[in-house]
Design an enzyme around this catalytic site. Sequence first.
Site, mmCIF file in Angstrom:
data_model
loop_
_atom_site.group_PDB
_atom_site.id
_atom_site.type_symbol
_atom_site.label_atom_id
_atom_site.label_comp_id
_atom_site.label_asym_id
_atom_site.label_seq_id
_atom_site.Cartn_x
_atom_site.Cartn_y
_atom_site.Cartn_z
ATOM 1 N N LYS A 11 -30.624 -57.795 35.485
ATOM 2 C CA LYS A 11 -31.057 -58.544 36.307
ATOM 3 C C LYS A 11 -31.814 -58.147 37.660
ATOM 4 C CE LYS A 11 -26.450 -60.967 35.921
ATOM 5 N NZ LYS A 11 -25.237 -61.479 36.496
ATOM 6 N N PHE A 59 -20.273 -71.187 42.502
ATOM 7 C CA PHE A 59 -21.270 -70.138 42.746
ATOM 8 C C PHE A 59 -22.461 -70.363 41.925
ATOM 9 C CE2 PHE A 59 -18.558 -68.997 39.012
ATOM 10 C CZ PHE A 59 -19.533 -68.743 38.043
ATOM 11 N N ARG A 87 -20.276 -55.504 26.266
ATOM 12 C CA ARG A 87 -19.453 -55.861 27.595
ATOM 13 C C ARG A 87 -18.806 -54.515 27.827
ATOM 14 N NH1 ARG A 87 -19.892 -60.609 28.719
ATOM 15 N NH2 ARG A 87 -17.898 -60.568 29.845
ATOM 16 N N THR A 93 -17.026 -57.593 35.795
ATOM 17 C CA THR A 93 -18.062 -58.205 36.528
ATOM 18 C C THR A 93 -18.383 -57.983 37.921
ATOM 19 O OG1 THR A 93 -17.464 -60.390 35.301
ATOM 20 C CG2 THR A 93 -18.845 -60.711 37.088
ATOM 21 N N ARG A 104 -22.080 -51.366 35.484
ATOM 22 C CA ARG A 104 -22.020 -52.016 36.869
ATOM 23 C C ARG A 104 -21.431 -51.191 37.965
ATOM 24 N NH1 ARG A 104 -20.081 -57.767 33.784
ATOM 25 N NH2 ARG A 104 -22.087 -58.639 33.964
ATOM 26 N N ASN A 114 -24.701 -57.919 40.284
ATOM 27 C CA ASN A 114 -23.832 -56.986 39.276
ATOM 28 C C ASN A 114 -24.934 -56.387 37.977
ATOM 29 O OD1 ASN A 114 -24.237 -59.391 37.571
ATOM 30 N ND2 ASN A 114 -21.799 -59.354 37.474
ATOM 31 N N HIS A 117 -26.307 -59.209 32.415
ATOM 32 C CA HIS A 117 -25.507 -60.101 31.992
ATOM 33 C C HIS A 117 -25.319 -59.768 30.382
ATOM 34 C CE1 HIS A 117 -24.894 -64.248 30.225
ATOM 35 N NE2 HIS A 117 -25.670 -63.688 29.367
#
Length: 141
Positions: A11, A59, A87, A93, A104, A114, A117
Site C-alpha cells: 500500500k 471505512f 496472510r 490487520t 504489519r 497497514n 493487502h
Amino acid sequence: MAIERTLSIIKPDAVAKNVIGKIYDRFESAGLKIVASKMAHLSQNEAEQFYGVHKDRPFFKDLVSFMISGPVMIQVLQGEGAIAKNRDLMGATDPKKAEKGTIRADFADSIDANAVHGSDAPETAAVEVAFFFPGMNVFNR
C-alpha cells in the site's frame, strides 16, 4: 497443500517508506514466488471497484482515499498454501495486534495505513488476480 496464487498489494504508506524490497524478501524467504508485479497509482474508480465488497462499510471512503493517495506495488504470489502463508506474513490487520516480525508489525503505522493487502480465500484471490492481471500477465515459474 496445493500450489496457489494470491494477490498482494504493498500500500501507499509502505511504498512511501521505501520498503518494497524488504517486503519482497519476506515473500521469497517464505518460499513464495513473485509471478507478476507492477507499480500503479490507482484511480478512484479502480479503488472503488477493487474494494467494492466494502462499499457499505463505514471505512470505505477512507480506504479508497488512502489507496489512491500514492503509488502501490501489486504482485501475484505463488507457492504451496500461498494464501495462508501470505496472510501469516502480513499479520493482523491492526499492526498494534500483529505479531512481532510480521510485515504489519514492522512496517505499518495504523489499522488504516497497514502496509499490505492480501487475498483471504481462493475465490477472492482468483477475482483479485484477474482484476489487476487479466489474461496472460501472470507467468508460471
